[in-house]
Design a protein around this motif. Structure first.
Motif, mmCIF file in Angstrom:
data_model
loop_
_atom_site.group_PDB
_atom_site.id
_atom_site.type_symbol
_atom_site.label_atom_id
_atom_site.label_comp_id
_atom_site.label_asym_id
_atom_site.label_seq_id
_atom_site.Cartn_x
_atom_site.Cartn_y
_atom_site.Cartn_z
ATOM 1 N N ASN A 123 0.844 -1.197 0.000
ATOM 2 C CA ASN A 123 0.000 0.000 0.000
ATOM 3 C C ASN A 123 0.881 1.249 0.000
ATOM 4 O O ASN A 123 2.033 1.235 0.444
ATOM 5 C CB ASN A 123 -0.955 0.000 1.197
ATOM 6 N N GLU A 124 0.311 2.336 -0.492
ATOM 7 C CA GLU A 124 1.076 3.567 -0.701
ATOM 8 C C GLU A 124 1.602 4.153 0.606
ATOM 9 O O GLU A 124 2.720 4.673 0.658
ATOM 10 C CB GLU A 124 0.218 4.599 -1.428
ATOM 11 N N LYS A 125 0.808 4.072 1.681
ATOM 12 C CA LYS A 125 1.255 4.623 2.960
ATOM 13 C C LYS A 125 2.543 3.942 3.420
ATOM 14 O O LYS A 125 3.499 4.613 3.866
ATOM 15 C CB LYS A 125 0.180 4.454 4.022
ATOM 16 N N THR A 126 2.601 2.629 3.318
ATOM 17 C CA THR A 126 3.800 1.898 3.713
ATOM 18 C C THR A 126 4.996 2.298 2.851
ATOM 19 O O THR A 126 6.112 2.481 3.352
ATOM 20 C CB THR A 126 3.568 0.380 3.608
ATOM 21 N N VAL A 127 4.767 2.431 1.559
ATOM 22 C CA VAL A 127 5.846 2.836 0.649
ATOM 23 C C VAL A 127 6.409 4.194 1.059
ATOM 24 O O VAL A 127 7.626 4.398 1.110
ATOM 25 C CB VAL A 127 5.337 2.879 -0.803
ATOM 26 N N ARG A 128 5.519 5.130 1.367
ATOM 27 C CA ARG A 128 5.980 6.468 1.755
ATOM 28 C C ARG A 128 6.693 6.433 3.102
ATOM 29 O O ARG A 128 7.685 7.153 3.316
ATOM 30 C CB ARG A 128 4.793 7.434 1.782
ATOM 31 N N ASP A 129 6.237 5.597 4.035
ATOM 32 C CA ASP A 129 6.919 5.439 5.320
ATOM 33 C C ASP A 129 8.328 4.882 5.114
ATOM 34 O O ASP A 129 9.289 5.323 5.764
ATOM 35 C CB ASP A 129 6.127 4.498 6.230
ATOM 36 N N ILE A 130 8.452 3.930 4.216
ATOM 37 C CA ILE A 130 9.748 3.310 3.932
ATOM 38 C C ILE A 130 10.721 4.340 3.371
ATOM 39 O O ILE A 130 11.880 4.421 3.796
ATOM 40 C CB ILE A 130 9.560 2.130 2.955
ATOM 41 N N ALA A 131 10.238 5.153 2.438
ATOM 42 C CA ALA A 131 11.093 6.189 1.860
ATOM 43 C C ALA A 131 11.486 7.226 2.907
ATOM 44 O O ALA A 131 12.644 7.666 2.965
ATOM 45 C CB ALA A 131 10.377 6.856 0.685
ATOM 46 N N ALA A 132 10.520 7.589 3.771
ATOM 47 C CA ALA A 132 10.785 8.598 4.801
ATOM 48 C C ALA A 132 11.807 8.102 5.820
ATOM 49 O O ALA A 132 12.556 8.900 6.400
ATOM 50 C CB ALA A 132 9.490 8.978 5.501
ATOM 51 N N GLN A 133 11.861 6.779 6.037
ATOM 52 C CA GLN A 133 12.813 6.211 6.995
ATOM 53 C C GLN A 133 14.199 5.988 6.389
ATOM 54 O O GLN A 133 15.095 5.501 7.076
ATOM 55 C CB GLN A 133 12.263 4.896 7.544
ATOM 56 N N GLY A 134 14.349 6.338 5.131
ATOM 57 C CA GLY A 134 15.676 6.317 4.533
ATOM 58 C C GLY A 134 16.113 5.022 3.879
ATOM 59 O O GLY A 134 17.284 4.865 3.532
ATOM 60 N N PHE A 135 15.193 4.082 3.702
ATOM 61 C CA PHE A 135 15.564 2.844 3.024
ATOM 62 C C PHE A 135 15.844 3.131 1.554
ATOM 63 O O PHE A 135 15.271 4.050 0.960
ATOM 64 C CB PHE A 135 14.452 1.802 3.161
ATOM 65 N N LYS A 136 16.703 2.318 0.960
ATOM 66 C CA LYS A 136 17.092 2.520 -0.430
ATOM 67 C C LYS A 136 16.461 1.505 -1.378
ATOM 68 O O LYS A 136 16.388 1.754 -2.583
ATOM 69 C CB LYS A 136 18.614 2.454 -0.569
#
Length: 255
Positions: free
Chosen positions: A106-119
């Protein structure tokens, strides 16, 4: 006489299931890691997935593992996460809440992942149909690897690497592998890519076995080998979670 009668009955049962004398029948009766597994090279894009993950790790990046909430997804995610811990790849597992997030990425998880700095975003047991979410991940600068076994009804997802036996030009293991089995194959490829000789890939078969059996895939070929060897490992596993499950069920001896 009783043994001969039993053998004849078993022979008729196996013949009714389509087995004929040969290597397939031998692998069915006595599945082994040496003879019963298809070569990793036959799984399309597997080597590319391992290389991309390794490249992100070598560049100092971390990996977000997104897996389904069923046993297959959780087992597959655990296989990869535990291997990452063993070889020093920084990672975190994200599992959707079926009541809040629904099924799949889901999009929320994707945005959380990006915000936490994962590559890098790695999906296990879903992702094939998550075109929108993968595009969001790419727009946010994430690399994306999809490892899935569900059928493909439209164009493949726009991931950097797509691993799915049902994609055109693959047909790995006749398309019967579950996500946990594919995750185990990813470990095989990563072990080779990272030259992680000290890690025994067989030690993850207890987890791969759970997904294989609980996802109710046909217990032939690759799946039969994983199930047999995994059950042997489950009988002596030292994983706290699996030992706790055994205790709850009341299993004292061999699984």
């Amino acid at each position: 006489a009783a043994d001969i009668k039993t053998s004849l009955v078993m022979g008729r049962i196996l013949a009714a299931r389509g087995f004929r004398p040969g290597q397939d029948l031998a692998n069915y009766i006595s599945p082994t890691l040496k003879n019963g597994l298809p070569e990793p090279e036959k799984l399309k894009n597997l080597a590319a997935a391992a290389k991309l993950i390794a490249d992100v790790h070598r560049a100092g990046g971390s990996v977000a593992i997104c897996c389904d909430f069923d046993v297959d997804g959780l087992s597959g995610g655990s296989v990869v996460h535990d291997f990452f811990n063993a070889v020093g790849i920084t990672s975190k597992v994200f599992v959707p809440d079926r009541f809040v997030d629904g099924y799949g990425l889901n999009e929320k998880t994707v945005r959380d992942i990006a915000a936490q700095g994962f590559k890098l975003l790695l999906t296990i047991d879903f992702g094939t149909t998550n075109v929108k979410e993968i595009l969001v991940a790419k727009d946010l600068g994430l690399k994306a690897v999809v490892v899935d076994h569900h059928h493909i009804s439209a164009d493949p997802p726009p991931a950097d690497v797509f691993v799915n036996p049902h994609q055109e030009g693959c047909g790995f293991a006749k398309g019967i592998a579950c996500a946990a089995g594919l995750a185990w194959y990813l470990v095989l490829a990563l072990k080779r890519e990272l030259q992680a000789e000290s890690v025994d890939a067989r030690s993850y078969l207890d987890l791969a076995c759970l997904g294989t059996i609980c996802d109710m895939v046909p217990l032939v070929g690759l799946n039969r080998v994983i199930a047999k060897r995994g059950l042997e490992l489950l009988s002596e596993t030292k994983r706290p979670g699996l030992r706790a499950l055994r205790n709850v069920i009341g299993i004292k001896g061999n699984v």
